[in-house]
Design a protein around this motif. Structure first.
Motif, PDB file in Angstrom:
ATOM      1  N   TYR A 134       0.836  -1.205   0.000  1.00 17.54           N
ATOM      2  CA  TYR A 134       0.000   0.000   0.000  1.00 17.54           C
ATOM      3  C   TYR A 134       0.870   1.254   0.000  1.00 17.54           C
ATOM      4  N   ASN A 135       0.267   2.311  -0.538  1.00 23.17           N
ATOM      5  CA  ASN A 135       0.818   3.663  -0.431  1.00 23.17           C
ATOM      6  C   ASN A 135      -0.182   4.473   0.382  1.00 23.17           C
ATOM      7  N   GLN A 136       0.151   4.659   1.654  1.00 25.40           N
ATOM      8  CA  GLN A 136      -0.809   5.279   2.568  1.00 25.40           C
ATOM      9  C   GLN A 136      -1.112   6.719   2.164  1.00 25.40           C
ATOM     10  N   ASP A 137      -0.119   7.446   1.709  1.00 24.62           N
ATOM     11  CA  ASP A 137      -0.315   8.870   1.413  1.00 24.62           C
ATOM     12  C   ASP A 137      -1.213   9.065   0.187  1.00 24.62           C
ATOM     13  N   GLN A 138      -0.971   8.294  -0.860  1.00 20.46           N
ATOM     14  CA  GLN A 138      -1.744   8.457  -2.105  1.00 20.46           C
ATOM     15  C   GLN A 138      -2.903   7.480  -2.197  1.00 20.46           C
ATOM     16  N   ARG A 139      -3.096   6.664  -1.160  1.00 22.76           N
ATOM     17  CA  ARG A 139      -4.211   5.718  -1.110  1.00 22.76           C
ATOM     18  C   ARG A 139      -4.210   4.809  -2.367  1.00 22.76           C
ATOM     19  N   ILE A 140      -3.057   4.202  -2.596  1.00 21.74           N
ATOM     20  CA  ILE A 140      -2.874   3.327  -3.757  1.00 21.74           C
ATOM     21  C   ILE A 140      -2.623   1.911  -3.259  1.00 21.74           C
ATOM     22  N   ILE A 141      -3.191   0.951  -3.986  1.00 22.00           N
ATOM     23  CA  ILE A 141      -3.007  -0.471  -3.670  1.00 22.00           C
ATOM     24  C   ILE A 141      -2.209  -1.107  -4.816  1.00 22.00           C
ATOM     25  N   TYR A 142      -1.078  -1.720  -4.454  1.00 25.28           N
ATOM     26  CA  TYR A 142      -0.268  -2.469  -5.434  1.00 25.28           C
ATOM     27  C   TYR A 142      -0.527  -3.956  -5.205  1.00 25.28           C
ATOM     28  N   LEU A 143      -0.975  -4.597  -6.227  1.00 22.23           N
ATOM     29  CA  LEU A 143      -1.348  -6.008  -6.108  1.00 22.23           C
ATOM     30  C   LEU A 143      -0.666  -6.790  -7.236  1.00 22.23           C
ATOM     31  N   ASN A 144       0.317  -7.590  -6.856  1.00 20.25           N
ATOM     32  CA  ASN A 144       1.027  -8.422  -7.835  1.00 20.25           C
ATOM     33  C   ASN A 144       0.439  -9.834  -7.800  1.00 20.25           C
ATOM     34  N   ILE A 145      -0.194 -10.225  -8.888  1.00 24.93           N
ATOM     35  CA  ILE A 145      -0.907 -11.499  -8.953  1.00 24.93           C
ATOM     36  C   ILE A 145      -0.140 -12.443  -9.875  1.00 24.93           C
ATOM     37  N   THR A 146       0.218 -13.591  -9.316  1.00 28.57           N
ATOM     38  CA  THR A 146       0.905 -14.631 -10.091  1.00 28.57           C
ATOM     39  C   THR A 146      -0.100 -15.715 -10.474  1.00 28.57           C
ATOM     40  N   ASN A 147      -0.189 -15.983 -11.773  1.00 29.25           N
ATOM     41  CA  ASN A 147      -1.141 -16.955 -12.301  1.00 29.25           C
ATOM     42  C   ASN A 147      -0.402 -18.167 -12.868  1.00 29.25           C
ATOM     43  N   THR A 148      -1.144 -19.260 -13.020  1.00 25.35           N
ATOM     44  CA  THR A 148      -0.573 -20.506 -13.536  1.00 25.35           C
ATOM     45  C   THR A 148      -1.361 -20.967 -14.747  1.00 25.35           C
ATOM     46  N   LEU A 149      -0.611 -21.366 -15.789  1.00 28.38           N
ATOM     47  CA  LEU A 149      -1.195 -21.891 -17.023  1.00 28.38           C
ATOM     48  C   LEU A 149      -0.642 -23.277 -17.301  1.00 28.38           C
ATOM     49  N   GLN A 193       3.843 -26.355 -17.493  1.00 29.90           N
ATOM     50  CA  GLN A 193       3.138 -25.439 -16.598  1.00 29.90           C
ATOM     51  C   GLN A 193       3.955 -24.173 -16.465  1.00 29.90           C
ATOM     52  N   ILE A 194       3.325 -23.053 -16.772  1.00 26.51           N
ATOM     53  CA  ILE A 194       4.019 -21.767 -16.805  1.00 26.51           C
ATOM     54  C   ILE A 194       3.321 -20.809 -15.854  1.00 26.51           C
ATOM     55  N   ASP A 195       4.132 -20.131 -15.049  1.00 26.73           N
ATOM     56  CA  ASP A 195       3.624 -19.084 -14.160  1.00 26.73           C
ATOM     57  C   ASP A 195       3.979 -17.718 -14.724  1.00 26.73           C
ATOM     58  N   TYR A 196       3.078 -16.805 -14.641  1.00 23.51           N
ATOM     59  CA  TYR A 196       3.332 -15.425 -15.071  1.00 23.51           C
ATOM     60  C   TYR A 196       2.699 -14.480 -14.051  1.00 23.51           C
ATOM     61  N   MET A 197       3.362 -13.359 -13.862  1.00 23.91           N
ATOM     62  CA  MET A 197       2.920 -12.415 -12.849  1.00 23.91           C
ATOM     63  C   MET A 197       2.461 -11.115 -13.512  1.00 23.91           C
ATOM     64  N   VAL A 198       1.326 -10.597 -13.059  1.00 22.08           N
ATOM     65  CA  VAL A 198       0.765  -9.354 -13.589  1.00 22.08           C
ATOM     66  C   VAL A 198       0.709  -8.334 -12.456  1.00 22.08           C
ATOM     67  N   PRO A 199       1.456  -7.260 -12.557  1.00 18.11           N
ATOM     68  CA  PRO A 199       1.373  -6.207 -11.524  1.00 18.11           C
ATOM     69  C   PRO A 199       0.146  -5.328 -11.767  1.00 18.11           C
ATOM     70  N   THR A 200      -0.622  -5.082 -10.751  1.00 21.85           N
ATOM     71  CA  THR A 200      -1.823  -4.251 -10.865  1.00 21.85           C
ATOM     72  C   THR A 200      -1.743  -3.088  -9.886  1.00 21.85           C
ATOM     73  N   VAL A 201      -2.457  -2.030 -10.244  1.00 21.61           N
ATOM     74  CA  VAL A 201      -2.508  -0.825  -9.410  1.00 21.61           C
ATOM     75  C   VAL A 201      -3.964  -0.398  -9.297  1.00 21.61           C
ATOM     76  N   ILE A 202      -4.442  -0.270  -8.080  1.00 21.67           N
ATOM     77  CA  ILE A 202      -5.802   0.209  -7.816  1.00 21.67           C
ATOM     78  C   ILE A 202      -5.671   1.599  -7.203  1.00 21.67           C
ATOM     79  N   ALA A 203      -6.020   2.612  -8.001  1.00 16.41           N
ATOM     80  CA  ALA A 203      -5.837   3.995  -7.561  1.00 16.41           C
ATOM     81  C   ALA A 203      -6.837   4.886  -8.274  1.00 16.41           C
ATOM     82  N   ASP A 204      -6.618   6.211  -8.101  1.00 11.49           N
ATOM     83  CA  ASP A 204      -7.422   7.254  -8.751  1.00 11.49           C
ATOM     84  C   ASP A 204      -8.905   7.086  -8.437  1.00 11.49           C
ATOM     85  N   GLU A 205      -9.727   6.848  -9.477  1.00  9.29           N
ATOM     86  CA  GLU A 205     -11.176   6.805  -9.252  1.00  9.29           C
ATOM     87  C   GLU A 205     -11.594   5.594  -8.439  1.00  9.29           C
ATOM     88  N   MET A 206     -10.685   4.628  -8.285  1.00  8.21           N
ATOM     89  CA  MET A 206     -10.980   3.457  -7.460  1.00  8.21           C
ATOM     90  C   MET A 206     -10.267   3.516  -6.116  1.00  8.21           C
TER      91      MET A 206
END
Length: 273
Positions: A134-149, A193-206
């Protein structure tokens, strides 16, 4: 009474009967005792070679009925051989042709069977882990999600996974993208089986989600996100794309690990600062 001698030429089938003097020069003269006159001998030499052909025969095409062939061509002219001669009959020709055709058909069938392109199956296993910061000052959530295929190669030859493109949507908004290039090579009739990670950011209007994800009174802070992934494979200069979409629950309130099997993370991207 005296004895009369006559000069009879020695006939050679390779030479012409033109005159007795020419023949005697080449072959010599032979004396024989007889009562044949010289005039009769000369008349006999005037008759050329005659080939007697009957109703069921034709003139020889090699010598054209002369009974001789030119000198120096003895080894160049082809002798006449009857059609019924065993040497002219092909041996096992039908067998050889049949075997050749069958071998060609068999090889063609095998080539089509093994080289015919088959589908590449892509199965989305699920989320392997989720790392939250988290970024407390800017109220941002960083969520790194690792998926499996799971990628299955149904072909009898290897295929290359050229790239894997993925994105995550939350509330119809794209919150993260990722692209993995030159992922791996999959052998014939094999599955990787392959793992890949997608970095996400929840901010601004959310940014209102910041309060929900950090609310201490809730133990599990699940949000619903839509996973979209496109796998591009290449083989024999041909590319093929397979896409998958799946809705998943993700806990945005803390780090979570999901057990879907053991596989190695092949791409890790750091969230932006």
């Amino acid at each position: 009474m005296g004895k009369s001698f006559s000069h009879l030429p020695l006939y050679n089938k390779d030479d012409s009967c033109t005159s007795s003097s020419d023949i005697s020069d080449r072959n010599g003269s032979v004396q024989s005792e007889g009562h044949v006159k010289d005039g009769e001998n000369a008349d006999a030499c005037q008759f050329p070679y005659v080939e007697f052909t009957g109703r069921d025969s034709v003139t020889c095409p090699t010598c054209q009925g002369t009974g001789r062939i030119p000198r120096g061509q003895e080894n160049q002219l082809v002798a006449l051989i009857p059609y019924s001669d065993q040497r002219l009959r092909p041996r096992r020709t039908k067998l050889y042709v049949t075997v050749a055709v069958m071998v060609c058909l068999l090889l063609s069938g095998l080539a089509v069977f093994f080289l015919f392109p088959r589908s590449i199956d892509v199965s989305y296993v699920g989320i392997k882990s989720a790392y939250v910061s988290y970024n407390q000052d800017q109220r941002i959530i960083y969520l790194n999600i690792t998926n499996t295929l799971n990628i299955t190669n149904n072909n009898y030859y290897s295929v290359e996974v050229a790239n894997i493109s993925a994105q995550i949507q939350f509330s119809k908004t794209v919150i993260g993208k990722s692209r993995l290039s030159n992922a791996t090579s999959i052998g014939p009739l094999d599955m990787n089986q392959i793992d890949y990670m997608v970095p996400t950011v929840i901010a601004d209007e959310m940014s209102y989600m910041f309060d929900y994800c950090t609310l201490p009174s809730i133990k599990v802070h699940n949000i619903v996100v839509m996973m979209q992934v496109t796998v591009t494979t290449a083989y024999f200069g041909h590319t093929e794309q397979v896409s998958q979409e799946r809705y998943q629950y993700v806990d945005c309130g803390g780090n979570t690990t999901y057990l879907h099997g053991h596989s190695k993370v092949v791409n890790v991207l750091q969230p932006p600062e």
